[in-house]
Design a protein around this motif. Sequence first.
Motif, PDB file in Angstrom:
ATOM      1  N   SER A  80       0.764  -1.319  -0.015  1.00 54.41           N
ATOM      2  CA  SER A  80       0.128  -0.190  -0.013  1.00 54.41           C
ATOM      3  C   SER A  80       0.810   1.210   0.027  1.00 54.41           C
ATOM      4  CB  SER A  80      -0.937  -0.062   1.265  1.00 54.41           C
ATOM      5  OG  SER A  80      -0.179   0.192   2.512  1.00 54.41           O
ATOM      6  N   LEU A  81       0.217   2.443  -0.226  1.00 54.42           N
ATOM      7  CA  LEU A  81       1.154   3.724   0.055  1.00 54.42           C
ATOM      8  C   LEU A  81       1.869   3.764   1.343  1.00 54.42           C
ATOM      9  CD1 LEU A  81      -1.067   6.522  -1.243  1.00 54.42           C
ATOM     10  CD2 LEU A  81       0.702   5.854  -2.408  1.00 54.42           C
ATOM     11  N   ALA A  82       1.140   3.170   2.336  1.00 51.62           N
ATOM     12  CA  ALA A  82       1.798   3.404   3.633  1.00 51.62           C
ATOM     13  C   ALA A  82       2.916   2.390   3.615  1.00 51.62           C
ATOM     14  CB  ALA A  82       0.918   3.270   4.728  1.00 51.62           C
ATOM     15  N   ASP A  83       2.696   1.288   3.028  1.00 47.50           N
ATOM     16  CA  ASP A  83       3.846   0.187   3.109  1.00 47.50           C
ATOM     17  C   ASP A  83       5.207   0.726   2.413  1.00 47.50           C
ATOM     18  OD1 ASP A  83       2.303  -1.739   4.648  1.00 47.50           O
ATOM     19  OD2 ASP A  83       1.620  -2.521   2.755  1.00 47.50           O
ATOM     20  N   ALA A  84       5.076   1.410   1.260  1.00 43.82           N
ATOM     21  CA  ALA A  84       5.908   1.682   0.284  1.00 43.82           C
ATOM     22  C   ALA A  84       6.783   2.973   0.594  1.00 43.82           C
ATOM     23  CB  ALA A  84       5.337   1.898  -1.029  1.00 43.82           C
ATOM     24  N   PHE A  85       5.763   4.093   1.102  1.00 44.51           N
ATOM     25  CA  PHE A  85       6.434   5.207   1.520  1.00 44.51           C
ATOM     26  C   PHE A  85       6.396   5.816   2.827  1.00 44.51           C
ATOM     27  CE2 PHE A  85       4.667   5.313  -3.007  1.00 44.51           C
ATOM     28  CZ  PHE A  85       5.525   5.782  -3.541  1.00 44.51           C
ATOM     29  N   ASP A  95       0.125  10.285   3.301  1.00 49.20           N
ATOM     30  CA  ASP A  95       0.059  11.711   2.997  1.00 49.20           C
ATOM     31  C   ASP A  95       0.222  12.061   1.789  1.00 49.20           C
ATOM     32  OD1 ASP A  95      -0.279  14.567   4.446  1.00 49.20           O
ATOM     33  OD2 ASP A  95       1.569  14.685   3.366  1.00 49.20           O
ATOM     34  N   ARG A  96      -0.662  12.568   1.013  1.00 49.44           N
ATOM     35  CA  ARG A  96      -0.369  12.986  -0.496  1.00 49.44           C
ATOM     36  C   ARG A  96       1.081  13.750  -0.672  1.00 49.44           C
ATOM     37  NH1 ARG A  96      -5.253  13.726  -4.750  1.00 49.44           N
ATOM     38  NH2 ARG A  96      -6.080  11.697  -4.557  1.00 49.44           N
ATOM     39  N   ARG A 100      -4.996   9.067  -9.803  1.00 47.65           N
ATOM     40  CA  ARG A 100      -6.112   8.767 -10.805  1.00 47.65           C
ATOM     41  C   ARG A 100      -7.315   9.013 -10.336  1.00 47.65           C
ATOM     42  NH1 ARG A 100      -4.305   7.274 -15.308  1.00 47.65           N
ATOM     43  NH2 ARG A 100      -5.789   5.719 -15.579  1.00 47.65           N
ATOM     44  N   PRO A 101      -8.327   9.029 -10.974  1.00 49.94           N
ATOM     45  CA  PRO A 101      -9.621   9.705 -10.825  1.00 49.94           C
ATOM     46  C   PRO A 101     -10.141   9.180  -9.466  1.00 49.94           C
ATOM     47  CG  PRO A 101      -9.483   9.592 -13.217  1.00 49.94           C
ATOM     48  CD  PRO A 101      -8.347   8.676 -12.549  1.00 49.94           C
ATOM     49  N   ASP A 102      -9.742   7.482  -9.119  1.00 47.68           N
ATOM     50  CA  ASP A 102     -10.348   7.093  -8.007  1.00 47.68           C
ATOM     51  C   ASP A 102      -9.500   7.305  -6.816  1.00 47.68           C
ATOM     52  OD1 ASP A 102      -7.993   5.728  -8.669  1.00 47.68           O
ATOM     53  OD2 ASP A 102      -9.187   3.732  -8.835  1.00 47.68           O
ATOM     54  N   GLY A 103      -8.612   8.320  -6.866  1.00 50.25           N
ATOM     55  CA  GLY A 103      -7.448   8.631  -5.817  1.00 50.25           C
ATOM     56  C   GLY A 103      -6.306   7.674  -5.784  1.00 50.25           C
ATOM     57  N   ALA A 104      -6.184   6.626  -6.607  1.00 48.20           N
ATOM     58  CA  ALA A 104      -5.148   5.710  -6.511  1.00 48.20           C
ATOM     59  C   ALA A 104      -3.899   6.611  -7.158  1.00 48.20           C
ATOM     60  CB  ALA A 104      -5.486   4.476  -7.246  1.00 48.20           C
TER      61      ALA A 104
END
Length: 320
Positions: free
Chosen positions: A171-176, A180-181, A198-202
């Motif tokens: 996930s974002l938290a796992d990777a970074f 937080d954007r 992406r439009p869905d926030g990904a």
Amino acid sequence: MSSSSSTSRLNVDIRPGKPPMLRINAPDDAPRWAAEHRDALRTLVAEHGSLLVRGLGLRDVAQTEAVFRRLGSLMPEMEAFAPRRRYAQGVYSSSKWPPNQPMCMHHELSYALEPPSLMLFACLTAAASGGATPVADSPAVLDALPADLVERFEQAGWLLIRNYNEDIGASLADAFGTDDRGAVESYCRAHAIDFEWRPDGALRTRQRRSAVVPHPINGRRCWFNQIAFLNEWTLDPELREYLVDVYGEDALPFNTRFGNGDPIGADIVQTINETYQAHTVCERWEAGDLLLVDNIRTAHARESFEGPREVVVAMADAVH
């Protein structure tokens, strides 16, 4: 004790089809033994590309962490492709990857600007069957690959495309280390990663890297990448079909291309994986084992396995 005299006292067993192995009698204090033999062990890894130490008697994470810290400067994992359990700063479980799915040869974090030059693995529980960590010499792999393919990758580089989600991979938290954007965007800008929301926030990212790099110590050319490992055609066919159905071909969790964006065909991935296989050496884990791997020179993999398996991992000595 000088590293040369210390090394001369360590008799490494070199056998065809097996990684270099050093057998020792379990010391009373494994971390102290590691500290006393650090230079000798590092010299042997530089000479052979990897070294399996058997007989160290590693029993738990705390003892393993102490040994790891005496052998290298541990670094946090950023841009992980799969989640891990974090035991301590810089000390992790092996990647959470389905036991019935092998992980093919790769160099850890080869897509990062500062990957580890040393990988440390310790087996606390050996699987009932399978689960080994094979290794392969990357200069030998480079020499064995078709020259025209190597030339194309040297000219174009390779491209890693990632589509982060909460279902597959890190996930974002796992990777970074954060979701937080603003922090994620700052990291991407600082590490030459193109990104879009992406439009869905990904998050979708693209990063172009070199496929062949000089070894930081001896300058020898090394096939250093995860072109095949993170490519769609390495996935189990049923899993790939499922992911394409769910996410679409352009939104797979990860995929690789030539650096100019051209697709990498299944035939190329097969050639790379078969070349790795031809240069693979392997030894079954035994509980208490320690494995040191020169991450630039030597690729590693993970066999599928059955039964409980606990391997503790650390990345060390970042290089730019």
